[in-house]
Design a protein around this motif. Structure first.
Motif, mmCIF file in Angstrom:
data_model
loop_
_atom_site.group_PDB
_atom_site.id
_atom_site.type_symbol
_atom_site.label_atom_id
_atom_site.label_comp_id
_atom_site.label_asym_id
_atom_site.label_seq_id
_atom_site.Cartn_x
_atom_site.Cartn_y
_atom_site.Cartn_z
ATOM 1 N N ASN A 1 -1.970 3.960 -5.730
ATOM 2 C CA ASN A 1 -1.475 4.153 -4.369
ATOM 3 C C ASN A 1 -0.336 3.187 -4.086
ATOM 4 O O ASN A 1 -0.307 2.071 -4.603
ATOM 5 C CB ASN A 1 -2.590 3.915 -3.347
ATOM 6 N N ILE B 1 2.148 0.849 -1.467
ATOM 7 C CA ILE B 1 1.934 -0.032 -0.318
ATOM 8 C C ILE B 1 3.061 0.191 0.680
ATOM 9 O O ILE B 1 4.138 0.691 0.327
ATOM 10 C CB ILE B 1 1.862 -1.515 -0.730
ATOM 11 N N GLN C 1 -1.680 -5.476 5.317
ATOM 12 C CA GLN C 1 -2.709 -4.838 6.147
ATOM 13 C C GLN C 1 -3.844 -4.222 5.338
ATOM 14 O O GLN C 1 -4.871 -3.886 5.888
ATOM 15 C CB GLN C 1 -2.066 -3.783 7.052
ATOM 16 N N THR C 2 -3.640 -4.075 4.027
ATOM 17 C CA THR C 2 -4.697 -3.529 3.181
ATOM 18 C C THR C 2 -5.026 -4.554 2.103
ATOM 19 O O THR C 2 -4.273 -5.513 1.889
ATOM 20 C CB THR C 2 -4.253 -2.211 2.505
ATOM 21 N N GLN C 3 -6.118 -4.328 1.387
ATOM 22 C CA GLN C 3 -6.473 -5.241 0.293
ATOM 23 C C GLN C 3 -5.415 -5.242 -0.802
ATOM 24 O O GLN C 3 -5.078 -6.289 -1.352
ATOM 25 C CB GLN C 3 -7.836 -4.860 -0.298
ATOM 26 N N LEU C 4 -4.874 -4.056 -1.114
ATOM 27 C CA LEU C 4 -3.841 -3.967 -2.134
ATOM 28 C C LEU C 4 -2.574 -4.706 -1.691
ATOM 29 O O LEU C 4 -1.961 -5.429 -2.480
ATOM 30 C CB LEU C 4 -3.529 -2.509 -2.466
ATOM 31 N N GLU C 5 -2.195 -4.562 -0.440
ATOM 32 C CA GLU C 5 -1.028 -5.280 0.076
ATOM 33 C C GLU C 5 -1.248 -6.789 0.026
ATOM 34 O O GLU C 5 -0.353 -7.550 -0.351
ATOM 35 C CB GLU C 5 -0.705 -4.831 1.502
#
Length: 195
Positions: free
Chosen positions: A19, A21, A28-32
């Motif tokens: 996915n 970012i 704002q997300t865990q990946l970010e």
């Protein structure tokens, strides 16, 4: 084509079919958040690993920071803020301690690798960096060690391709013909060109 940090990260994530970012500041997300905390280090490491032509700052005159009496290298110079590492050539006499260089000379001119913004990346480095991002994040994002191995192979291919077209300098730095390091040898043996 110049990229932003987020576009560079997404280029890497696309190599492992992950996915994308939207931002890293603020994350704002865990990946970010993962990318925000790791990407700057990966970028500095990759720029420092080789002497990339686009990141090379040549003939930079350092500003004298301090002098220390009664030592063999009394002149202290602070490295520039964007310096990732100074480049040592065969005629280098300075020594490094942390973010300072110490020299026997009151004027010091160096070459160094800069921490350049993404907009200045060479297209071949964009690919190398994308492969590095894919390798570093493959297991975290996909839980797949096989994708990590594929990313490593792509990284090695990208570095090889960049090397073939001289995107980075390979081997030791050349000694200039007017290098004073060998003046004693020229004077003693009377090599051509010496008066």
């Amino acid at each position: 084509m110049s990229l932003t940090d987020v576009q560079q990260i997404n280029l890497g994530l696309s190599k492992i079919a992950a996915n994308r970012i939207a931002r890293i500041d603020p994350a704002q997300t865990q990946l970010e958040a993962y990318m925000a905390s790791n990407y700057p280090s990966w970028k500095r490491s990759e720029l420092s690993r080789r002497t990339w032509v686009f990141a090379l700052e040549e003939n930079y005159k350092l500003t004298l920071s301090d002098t220390i009496p009664d030592v063999d290298k009394p002149y202290k110079y602070a490295l520039p803020i964007d310096c990732l590492r100074p480049i040592r050539s065969s005629r280098t006499e300075w020594r490094q301690a942390g973010r300072f260089l110490y020299s026997a000379f009151d004027v010091l001119i160096i070459d160094y690798v800069r921490n350049v913004p993404e907009a200045e990346f060479d297209p071949l480095f964009n690919n190398v960096m994308a492969c590095r991002i894919a390798y570093e994040s493959a297991e975290y994002v996909t839980q797949s060690t096989s994708k990590k191995q594929t990313a490593l192979a792509e990284y090695e291919d990208a570095v090889s391709e960049a090397g073939k077209v001289n995107a980075f300098i390979k081997g030791p730095q050349r000694v200039a013909e007017d290098d004073d390091s060998f003046s004693w040898l020229n004077a003693r043996h009377g090599y051509p060109g010496q008066g």
